[in-house]
Design a protein around this motif. Structure first.
Motif, PDB file in Angstrom:
ATOM      1  N   ASP A 131       0.841  -1.189   0.000  1.00 42.71           N
ATOM      2  CA  ASP A 131       0.000   0.000   0.000  1.00 42.71           C
ATOM      3  C   ASP A 131       0.881   1.246   0.000  1.00 42.71           C
ATOM      4  OD1 ASP A 131      -2.454   1.383   0.002  1.00 42.71           O
ATOM      5  OD2 ASP A 131      -2.411   1.606   2.178  1.00 42.71           O
ATOM      6  N   ILE A 132       0.378   2.263  -0.673  1.00 41.38           N
ATOM      7  CA  ILE A 132       1.049   3.566  -0.695  1.00 41.38           C
ATOM      8  C   ILE A 132       0.030   4.602  -0.252  1.00 41.38           C
ATOM      9  CG2 ILE A 132       2.154   5.314  -2.142  1.00 41.38           C
ATOM     10  CD1 ILE A 132       2.963   2.972  -4.038  1.00 41.38           C
ATOM     11  N   ASP A 133       0.403   5.399   0.744  1.00 37.11           N
ATOM     12  CA  ASP A 133      -0.443   6.491   1.224  1.00 37.11           C
ATOM     13  C   ASP A 133       0.198   7.795   0.746  1.00 37.11           C
ATOM     14  OD1 ASP A 133      -1.796   8.478   2.561  1.00 37.11           O
ATOM     15  OD2 ASP A 133      -1.590   7.566   4.545  1.00 37.11           O
ATOM     16  N   PRO A 134      -0.217   8.294  -0.435  1.00 37.02           N
ATOM     17  CA  PRO A 134       0.441   9.477  -0.988  1.00 37.02           C
ATOM     18  C   PRO A 134       0.158  10.769  -0.214  1.00 37.02           C
ATOM     19  CG  PRO A 134      -1.390   8.799  -2.391  1.00 37.02           C
ATOM     20  CD  PRO A 134      -1.259   7.771  -1.311  1.00 37.02           C
ATOM     21  N   LYS A 135      -0.928  10.814   0.539  1.00 36.27           N
ATOM     22  CA  LYS A 135      -1.229  12.026   1.326  1.00 36.27           C
ATOM     23  C   LYS A 135      -0.256  12.187   2.483  1.00 36.27           C
ATOM     24  CE  LYS A 135      -6.066  12.486   0.214  1.00 36.27           C
ATOM     25  NZ  LYS A 135      -7.445  12.454   0.675  1.00 36.27           N
ATOM     26  N   ASN A 136       0.101  11.050   3.100  1.00 38.54           N
ATOM     27  CA  ASN A 136       1.009  11.090   4.248  1.00 38.54           C
ATOM     28  C   ASN A 136       2.420  10.638   3.903  1.00 38.54           C
ATOM     29  OD1 ASN A 136      -0.958  11.928   6.261  1.00 38.54           O
ATOM     30  ND2 ASN A 136      -1.888   9.923   5.933  1.00 38.54           N
ATOM     31  N   ASN A 137       2.660  10.311   2.620  1.00 38.67           N
ATOM     32  CA  ASN A 137       3.973   9.853   2.169  1.00 38.67           C
ATOM     33  C   ASN A 137       4.471   8.654   2.983  1.00 38.67           C
ATOM     34  OD1 ASN A 137       3.761  11.964   0.422  1.00 38.67           O
ATOM     35  ND2 ASN A 137       5.678  12.921   0.977  1.00 38.67           N
ATOM     36  N   VAL A 138       3.631   7.626   3.037  1.00 38.95           N
ATOM     37  CA  VAL A 138       3.979   6.420   3.788  1.00 38.95           C
ATOM     38  C   VAL A 138       3.785   5.202   2.892  1.00 38.95           C
ATOM     39  CG1 VAL A 138       3.393   4.966   5.780  1.00 38.95           C
ATOM     40  CG2 VAL A 138       3.385   7.447   6.010  1.00 38.95           C
ATOM     41  N   LEU A 139       4.774   4.329   2.942  1.00 34.08           N
ATOM     42  CA  LEU A 139       4.756   3.071   2.208  1.00 34.08           C
ATOM     43  C   LEU A 139       4.535   1.948   3.211  1.00 34.08           C
ATOM     44  CD1 LEU A 139       5.525   1.366  -0.390  1.00 34.08           C
ATOM     45  CD2 LEU A 139       7.847   1.413   0.508  1.00 34.08           C
ATOM     46  N   ALA A 140       3.579   1.041   2.917  1.00 33.25           N
ATOM     47  CA  ALA A 140       3.329  -0.115   3.781  1.00 33.25           C
ATOM     48  C   ALA A 140       3.852  -1.366   3.091  1.00 33.25           C
ATOM     49  CB  ALA A 140       1.839  -0.249   4.063  1.00 33.25           C
ATOM     50  N   LEU A 141       4.523  -2.202   3.870  1.00 35.26           N
ATOM     51  CA  LEU A 141       5.092  -3.446   3.351  1.00 35.26           C
ATOM     52  C   LEU A 141       4.271  -4.646   3.799  1.00 35.26           C
ATOM     53  CD1 LEU A 141       8.875  -2.787   4.025  1.00 35.26           C
ATOM     54  CD2 LEU A 141       7.604  -2.428   1.914  1.00 35.26           C
ATOM     55  N   ARG A 142       4.413  -5.741   3.057  1.00 39.20           N
ATOM     56  CA  ARG A 142       3.669  -6.968   3.362  1.00 39.20           C
ATOM     57  C   ARG A 142       3.941  -7.458   4.784  1.00 39.20           C
ATOM     58  NH1 ARG A 142       0.596  -9.660   0.624  1.00 39.20           N
ATOM     59  NH2 ARG A 142       1.326  -9.017  -1.418  1.00 39.20           N
ATOM     60  N   ASP A 143       5.153  -7.277   5.286  1.00 38.93           N
ATOM     61  CA  ASP A 143       5.488  -7.755   6.627  1.00 38.93           C
ATOM     62  C   ASP A 143       4.994  -6.829   7.736  1.00 38.93           C
ATOM     63  OD1 ASP A 143       7.235  -5.593   6.600  1.00 38.93           O
ATOM     64  OD2 ASP A 143       9.046  -6.811   6.686  1.00 38.93           O
ATOM     65  N   GLY A 144       4.268  -5.771   7.374  1.00 35.91           N
ATOM     66  CA  GLY A 144       3.721  -4.844   8.357  1.00 35.91           C
ATOM     67  C   GLY A 144       4.555  -3.599   8.561  1.00 35.91           C
ATOM     68  N   GLY A 145       5.753  -3.563   8.002  1.00 34.71           N
ATOM     69  CA  GLY A 145       6.604  -2.390   8.144  1.00 34.71           C
ATOM     70  C   GLY A 145       6.033  -1.182   7.414  1.00 34.71           C
ATOM     71  N   LYS A 146       6.353   0.000   7.921  1.00 32.94           N
ATOM     72  CA  LYS A 146       5.922   1.246   7.294  1.00 32.94           C
ATOM     73  C   LYS A 146       7.137   2.161   7.173  1.00 32.94           C
ATOM     74  CE  LYS A 146       1.121   1.130   8.764  1.00 32.94           C
ATOM     75  NZ  LYS A 146       0.507   0.775   7.538  1.00 32.94           N
ATOM     76  N   PHE A 147       7.242   2.821   6.031  1.00 33.28           N
ATOM     77  CA  PHE A 147       8.370   3.711   5.776  1.00 33.28           C
ATOM     78  C   PHE A 147       7.864   5.026   5.234  1.00 33.28           C
ATOM     79  CE2 PHE A 147      10.370  -0.336   6.003  1.00 33.28           C
ATOM     80  CZ  PHE A 147      11.637  -0.088   6.486  1.00 33.28           C
ATOM     81  N   SER A 148       8.365   6.093   5.808  1.00 32.35           N
ATOM     82  CA  SER A 148       8.005   7.417   5.296  1.00 32.35           C
ATOM     83  C   SER A 148       9.008   7.812   4.220  1.00 32.35           C
ATOM     84  CB  SER A 148       7.989   8.445   6.421  1.00 32.35           C
ATOM     85  OG  SER A 148       9.267   8.559   6.998  1.00 32.35           O
ATOM     86  N   TYR A 149       8.574   8.678   3.333  1.00 35.24           N
ATOM     87  CA  TYR A 149       9.430   9.117   2.242  1.00 35.24           C
ATOM     88  C   TYR A 149       9.080  10.558   1.876  1.00 35.24           C
ATOM     89  CZ  TYR A 149       5.235   8.078  -0.478  1.00 35.24           C
ATOM     90  OH  TYR A 149       3.947   8.045  -0.944  1.00 35.24           O
ATOM     91  N   ASP A 150      10.040  11.213   1.235  1.00 35.50           N
ATOM     92  CA  ASP A 150       9.786  12.529   0.662  1.00 35.50           C
ATOM     93  C   ASP A 150       9.480  12.394  -0.824  1.00 35.50           C
ATOM     94  OD1 ASP A 150      10.279  14.207   3.019  1.00 35.50           O
ATOM     95  OD2 ASP A 150      12.310  13.393   2.874  1.00 35.50           O
ATOM     96  N   SER A 151      10.177  11.469  -1.488  1.00 40.17           N
ATOM     97  CA  SER A 151       9.904  11.148  -2.896  1.00 40.17           C
ATOM     98  C   SER A 151       9.860   9.635  -3.038  1.00 40.17           C
ATOM     99  CB  SER A 151      10.994  11.704  -3.817  1.00 40.17           C
ATOM    100  OG  SER A 151      10.911  13.104  -3.886  1.00 40.17           O
ATOM    101  N   LEU A 152       8.941   9.174  -3.884  1.00 41.35           N
ATOM    102  CA  LEU A 152       8.779   7.755  -4.124  1.00 41.35           C
ATOM    103  C   LEU A 152       8.964   7.487  -5.609  1.00 41.35           C
ATOM    104  CD1 LEU A 152       7.876   4.891  -3.146  1.00 41.35           C
ATOM    105  CD2 LEU A 152       5.531   5.608  -3.667  1.00 41.35           C
ATOM    106  N   ILE A 153       9.820   6.524  -5.922  1.00 41.46           N
ATOM    107  CA  ILE A 153      10.035   6.101  -7.306  1.00 41.46           C
ATOM    108  C   ILE A 153       9.541   4.664  -7.411  1.00 41.46           C
ATOM    109  CG2 ILE A 153      11.756   5.622  -9.101  1.00 41.46           C
ATOM    110  CD1 ILE A 153      13.516   7.811  -7.751  1.00 41.46           C
TER     111      ILE A 153
END
Length: 161
Positions: free
Chosen positions: A82-104
């Motif tokens: 999952d990608i949350d573009p409003k909050n700039n957060v990437l969700a991973l299958r293992d439950g991890g979440k990562f914030s980003y400023d730019s996503l490629i």
């Protein structure tokens, strides 16, 4: 790299993801590259794995090794769900979440059967090492079956051959 550095997240360690990471080598950013596999696959040579000319290891390179000299880059194993573009957060299958400023997003492609998915059975895809080795196994099995010595059949007693 300072903790508040500009964070670039790259999804995919194929040609596009590697090119993006390498282009940002000297940029003042912290790069995190995610891939669901830990290697970069040189897909143009998959046909040689399928035909037995090369082994899978000859066309795959560990992503961490390819990018090891880039001090601003880390490679992590993970699959985005999952990608949350409003909050700039990437969700991973293992439950991890990562914030980003730019996503490629450079996640590659799928084989298209142009709406004819029934073709999949007789026209296998050739995009992964597993698909190449499956094709190689089929080729070897067919060659072995064709070249196997034919056992003579025994005639029934009293019959003429």
């Amino acid at each position: 790299m300072p903790e508040n550095a500009y964070r670039v997240v790259i999804l995919g360690g194929g040609f596009g993801g590697l090119a993006a990471a390498q282009a940002l080598k000297r940029a003042p950013v912290q790069i995190t590259l995610f891939d669901r596999r830990n290697f970069h696959l040189f897909q143009p040579l998959l046909y040689q794995v399928a035909t037995g000319s090369l082994s899978p290891g000859e066309i795959a390179a560990p992503l961490r090794s390819v990018l090891s000299k880039q001090k601003n880059t880390e490679v992590l194993l993970g699959e985005a769900v999952d990608i949350d573009p409003k909050n700039n957060v990437l969700a991973l299958r293992d439950g991890g979440k990562f914030s980003y400023d730019s996503l490629i997003v450079a996640t590659g492609s799928q084989t298209s059967y142009y709406g004819n998915d029934s073709w999949r059975e007789s026209a296998p895809s050739l995009k992964t090492i597993e698909e190449a080795t499956n094709i190689r196994q089929k080729i070897c099995w067919l060659l072995n079956a064709r070249n196997a010595p034919k056992l003579p059949t025994k005639s029934a007693p009293g019959s003429r051959s």
